[in-house]
Write a protein that holds these residues in place. Structure first.
Motif, PDB file in Angstrom:
ATOM      1  N   CYS A   1      20.484   7.090 -43.202  1.00 53.78           N
ATOM      2  CA  CYS A   1      19.215   6.999 -42.488  1.00 53.78           C
ATOM      3  C   CYS A   1      19.265   6.391 -41.095  1.00 53.78           C
ATOM      4  CB  CYS A   1      18.214   6.215 -43.338  1.00 53.78           C
ATOM      5  SG  CYS A   1      17.836   7.000 -44.920  1.00 53.78           S
ATOM      6  N   LEU A   2      20.141   5.438 -40.845  1.00 59.79           N
ATOM      7  CA  LEU A   2      20.104   4.730 -39.573  1.00 59.79           C
ATOM      8  C   LEU A   2      20.285   5.680 -38.393  1.00 59.79           C
ATOM      9  CD1 LEU A   2      22.051   1.403 -40.214  1.00 59.79           C
ATOM     10  CD2 LEU A   2      19.605   1.699 -39.846  1.00 59.79           C
ATOM     11  N   GLY A   3      19.383   5.586 -37.424  1.00 57.43           N
ATOM     12  CA  GLY A   3      19.462   6.395 -36.233  1.00 57.43           C
ATOM     13  C   GLY A   3      18.969   7.813 -36.395  1.00 57.43           C
ATOM     14  N   LYS A   4      18.466   8.137 -37.585  1.00 61.12           N
ATOM     15  CA  LYS A   4      17.992   9.491 -37.861  1.00 61.12           C
ATOM     16  C   LYS A   4      16.477   9.492 -37.998  1.00 61.12           C
ATOM     17  CE  LYS A   4      22.222  10.815 -40.346  1.00 61.12           C
ATOM     18  NZ  LYS A   4      22.954   9.584 -40.117  1.00 61.12           N
ATOM     19  N   THR A   5      15.879  10.674 -37.919  1.00 63.14           N
ATOM     20  CA  THR A   5      14.447  10.781 -38.139  1.00 63.14           C
ATOM     21  C   THR A   5      14.156  10.653 -39.623  1.00 63.14           C
ATOM     22  OG1 THR A   5      14.489  13.178 -38.441  1.00 63.14           O
ATOM     23  CG2 THR A   5      14.243  12.348 -36.176  1.00 63.14           C
ATOM     24  N   ARG A   6      12.909  10.384 -39.950  1.00 64.96           N
ATOM     25  CA  ARG A   6      12.519  10.272 -41.354  1.00 64.96           C
ATOM     26  C   ARG A   6      12.820  11.566 -42.107  1.00 64.96           C
ATOM     27  NH1 ARG A   6       9.297   6.685 -43.893  1.00 64.96           N
ATOM     28  NH2 ARG A   6       8.789   5.744 -41.888  1.00 64.96           N
ATOM     29  N   ALA A   7      12.575  12.721 -41.452  1.00 67.83           N
ATOM     30  CA  ALA A   7      12.835  14.005 -42.110  1.00 67.83           C
ATOM     31  C   ALA A   7      14.323  14.184 -42.414  1.00 67.83           C
ATOM     32  CB  ALA A   7      12.326  15.149 -41.232  1.00 67.83           C
ATOM     33  N   ASP A   8      15.190  13.813 -41.443  1.00 67.76           N
ATOM     34  CA  ASP A   8      16.635  13.918 -41.668  1.00 67.76           C
ATOM     35  C   ASP A   8      17.083  12.979 -42.767  1.00 67.76           C
ATOM     36  OD1 ASP A   8      17.017  15.850 -39.763  1.00 67.76           O
ATOM     37  OD2 ASP A   8      17.492  14.421 -38.155  1.00 67.76           O
ATOM     38  N   CYS A   9      16.501  11.790 -42.796  1.00 72.07           N
ATOM     39  CA  CYS A   9      16.841  10.818 -43.840  1.00 72.07           C
ATOM     40  C   CYS A   9      16.525  11.383 -45.214  1.00 72.07           C
ATOM     41  CB  CYS A   9      16.072   9.527 -43.597  1.00 72.07           C
ATOM     42  SG  CYS A   9      16.343   8.260 -44.833  1.00 72.07           S
TER      43      CYS A   9
END
Length: 306
Positions: A277-285
């Motif tokens: 998740c770190l550095g990613k968008t909520r959707a990517d997470c």
């Protein structure tokens, strides 16, 4: 930190308020490095700097230094001045988080701070400059948050030690996480020079300042307590903000902190959450398995917080 004063330094900053003296207030370091990284604590620290597994936490609710006296009063969205007296420079960086708790008789969980990581000098971290003495910075309070008792948490992750991998179970930087992954390759495994200063387990210092945010906060009483405030309705920002423009990813949608819930904590689970998740968008997470993998099979409850 003496502006606003953390709990261990309140006796020094507000001498007229009768707070018990803590002559070791500059050394609230999660029990020390050996204790912090033992088999029980696993690199974790108490929310206000005590040893994570300590039976008595003097700087949390019920402890002798958690008196409920407010260190300062502010307004929502205010850019506040923070002053720290550095007596022993360990390099590294400082991070800030906020928990709108509103109950000085209890202590919040780690997740409350994860939800409100604050910007300092327009960045995620304040990197400590050389030398001792006064360190001054600007910390941004969130818009739309008012509270009779907000807990402002400062975490100082030192950078003295040489190693690879995350600095603790709670604070990691991408360069150290990448450094750990690269060391798993055959080529780098035998190269001790690939480790770097400031990576791997580091001494960690932490403190909590009790502050009030809102028009109802006291401004003319030196030793005001949370319980003295009888008016004002604490608020928090809405949990489901309106959908952003699809052509632009706002900064607030980028995951700047992640971790597994305290009651389900494991080193592997926490590391997986951060990697996903770190550095990613909520959707990517979410696409990386955030919802799919860490769900309690009995209750269906999500086990991780972003």
């Amino acid at each position: 930190m003496f502006e606003p004063a953390v709990r261990q330094s309140m006796w020094y900053a507000k001498k007229s308020c009768g707070v018990p003296a803590n002559y070791n207030h500059r050394w609230l370091w999660c029990g020390g490095k050996a204790a912090m990284f033992n088999a029980v604590n696993k690199g974790r620290c108490g929310i206000c700097g005590d040893e994570f597994s300590a039976a008595v936490k003097h700087h949390q609710a019920g402890g002798k230094y958690a008196t409920g006296i407010l260190a300062a009063s502010y307004q929502p969205g205010q850019l506040i001045d923070v002053k720290i007296k550095m007596t022993a420079n360990h390099r590294g960086f400082m991070t800030f988080a906020l928990c709108a708790h509103n109950n000085p008789s209890t202590s919040p969980d780690r997740e409350c701070f994860l939800k409100n990581q604050l910007m300092v000098n327009s960045g995620e971290r304040y990197y400590v400059s050389e030398g001792n003495g006064l360190k001054e910075m600007k910390v941004q309070l969130p818009e739309g948050v008012t509270c009779k008792q907000c807990i402002l948490q400062i975490t100082y992750t030192s950078g003295n030690d040489h190693g690879s991998g995350p600095q603790s179970a709670e604070v990691q930087t991408k360069d150290c996480l990448d450094n750990k992954e690269n060391r798993t390759s055959t080529f780098y495994y035998f190269l001790s020079c690939y480790s770097k200063n400031g990576c791997g387990p580091q001494e960690t210092f932490r403190g909590c300042a009790d502050i009030c945010i809102g028009a109802f906060c006291p401004t003319d009483k030196e030793c005001a307590k949370v319980d003295d405030i009888s008016s004002g309705a604490p608020t928090t920002p809405p949990q489901n903000p309106s959908k952003p423009n699809e052509t632009e990813t706002p900064k607030m949608d980028i995951c700047r902190s992640a971790g597994i819930k305290q009651q389900y904590y494991s080193v592997q689970g926490d590391a997986y959450c951060k990697k996903s998740c770190l550095g990613k968008t909520r959707a990517d997470c979410h696409r990386n398995g955030y919802n799919r993998i860490y769900v309690d099979i009995m209750t269906g409850e999500k086990l991780m917080s972003i």
